[in-house]
Design a protein around this motif. Structure first.
Motif, PDB file in Angstrom:
ATOM      1  N   GLY A  82      15.278   4.972   4.120  1.00 48.45           N
ATOM      2  CA  GLY A  82      14.785   3.890   3.262  1.00 48.45           C
ATOM      3  C   GLY A  82      15.936   3.118   2.646  1.00 48.45           C
ATOM      4  O   GLY A  82      17.087   3.209   3.109  1.00 48.45           O
ATOM      5  N   LEU A 132       4.361   6.875   2.530  1.00 51.17           N
ATOM      6  CA  LEU A 132       5.184   7.412   3.627  1.00 51.17           C
ATOM      7  C   LEU A 132       4.700   8.825   4.005  1.00 51.17           C
ATOM      8  O   LEU A 132       4.608   9.157   5.188  1.00 51.17           O
ATOM      9  CB  LEU A 132       6.665   7.446   3.221  1.00 51.17           C
ATOM     10  CG  LEU A 132       7.601   8.071   4.263  1.00 51.17           C
ATOM     11  CD1 LEU A 132       7.581   7.266   5.576  1.00 51.17           C
ATOM     12  CD2 LEU A 132       9.031   8.172   3.738  1.00 51.17           C
ATOM     13  N   LEU A 147      13.243   2.096   7.448  1.00 53.31           N
ATOM     14  CA  LEU A 147      12.131   1.566   6.657  1.00 53.31           C
ATOM     15  C   LEU A 147      12.575   0.320   5.898  1.00 53.31           C
ATOM     16  O   LEU A 147      13.316   0.425   4.913  1.00 53.31           O
ATOM     17  CB  LEU A 147      11.634   2.631   5.689  1.00 53.31           C
ATOM     18  CG  LEU A 147      11.099   3.918   6.336  1.00 53.31           C
ATOM     19  CD1 LEU A 147      10.930   5.022   5.297  1.00 53.31           C
ATOM     20  CD2 LEU A 147       9.771   3.640   7.049  1.00 53.31           C
ATOM     21  N   HIS A 161       8.780  -1.525   5.238  1.00 54.78           N
ATOM     22  CA  HIS A 161       8.932  -0.527   4.175  1.00 54.78           C
ATOM     23  C   HIS A 161       7.553  -0.209   3.578  1.00 54.78           C
ATOM     24  O   HIS A 161       6.729  -1.112   3.408  1.00 54.78           O
ATOM     25  CB  HIS A 161       9.861  -1.116   3.100  1.00 54.78           C
ATOM     26  CG  HIS A 161      10.356  -0.100   2.131  1.00 54.78           C
ATOM     27  ND1 HIS A 161       9.561   0.446   1.149  1.00 54.78           N
ATOM     28  CD2 HIS A 161      11.573   0.493   1.994  1.00 54.78           C
ATOM     29  CE1 HIS A 161      10.269   1.306   0.452  1.00 54.78           C
ATOM     30  NE2 HIS A 161      11.491   1.363   0.945  1.00 54.78           N
TER      31      HIS A 161
END
Ligand code: URA
Length: 248
Positions: free
Chosen positions: A95, A117, A174, A209
């Motif tokens: 991330g 997630l 992400l 994301h």
């Protein structure tokens, strides 16, 4: 304070027990971060062939990150968010940077975006402990502002070393920052997602994301398409349903 003449009240005992549990939990979390964990249950996702996962490499890396003062984020962070999960994972999620919840708990993706997630990982037929999760930046930018190029430059060596130690088959980047940083490109995420790229010889799938998905739930369909490409690549799952059914 209680003594032998005035025995502890149930409330005192409850408070003492709670503080012991809290302290043990913290110690377990630290131990998990410092040493290679042993999975008693066989992970559903088979581990990658042996990686140089010596205690020293991880220990040294984690210790260096924990004491890092390379940039000003070290002055405002509560915790360094090093990474979490299976250090022999075939799949790594990367991330952007820790948010407030992550900074508070010292773990990546534990806030609202993290819950999404986690749902995506479960929809793949996996658990968080089967994969490894980390970020480009290990410390929270104040107010969740975007990472600065200098912060990325100074922090990236930690991520590079983590990825080299894990040596996964697939990296899922992400969001825009992760994808652009790892692929060294200015191409927008909209153009990058949907197909595999290469990062140091490792297949890399960029996707949106989870925080973007919270604001734009219609994009779950594309993320699910990207995730299915990953599943196919690592031989997971059969026919799947729609994104809405699996990632509510
Ligand atoms: N967003 C990220 O990019 N990383 C986290 O750990 C949490 C939110």
């Amino acid at each position: 304070m209680t003594d032998i003449l005035s025995p502890a009240s149930p409330e005192d005992i409850r408070r003492q027990l709670l503080s012991v549990v809290k302290s043990v939990k913290g110690q377990i979390r630290n131990a998990e971060n410092l040493y290679v964990s042993v999975d008693l249950k066989k992970p559903r996702l088979q581990s990658a062939p042996a990686v140089p996962e010596t205690e020293d490499s991880w220990h040294g890396l984690h210790t260096a990150a924990a004491g890092c003062e390379r940039c000003a984020l070290s002055k405002t962070r509560r915790n360094v968010v090093f990474g979490d999960g299976n250090r022999s994972a075939r799949l790594v999620f990367v991330g952007e940077a820790p948010g407030a919840d992550e900074d508070q708990q010292g773990l990546p993706f534990v806030g609202r975006a993290g819950q999404l997630l986690t749902n995506i990982i479960r929809a793949m037929g996996l658990e968080r402990k089967d994969v490894y999760i980390c970020n480009i930046l290990k410390c929270r930018p104040p107010g969740n502002r975007n990472p600065l190029p200098e912060e990325i430059r100074l922090c990236e060596p930690f991520l590079k070393r983590q990825l080299a130690l894990i040596s996964p088959e697939i990296i899922c980047a992400l969001g825009s920052f992760a994808a652009k940083t790892l692929l060294q490109t200015e191409t927008p995420i909209t153009a990058l997602r949907g197909r595999f790229h290469s990062y140091a010889g490792i297949k890399l799938m960029p996707t949106y994301h989870p925080a973007y998905l919270l604001r734009n739930p219609q994009a779950k369909k594309q993320v699910w398409e990207d995730v299915q490409l990953i599943m196919k690549e690592i031989g997971l799952g059969g026919e799947t349903t729609t994104a809405r059914e699996v990632v509510p």
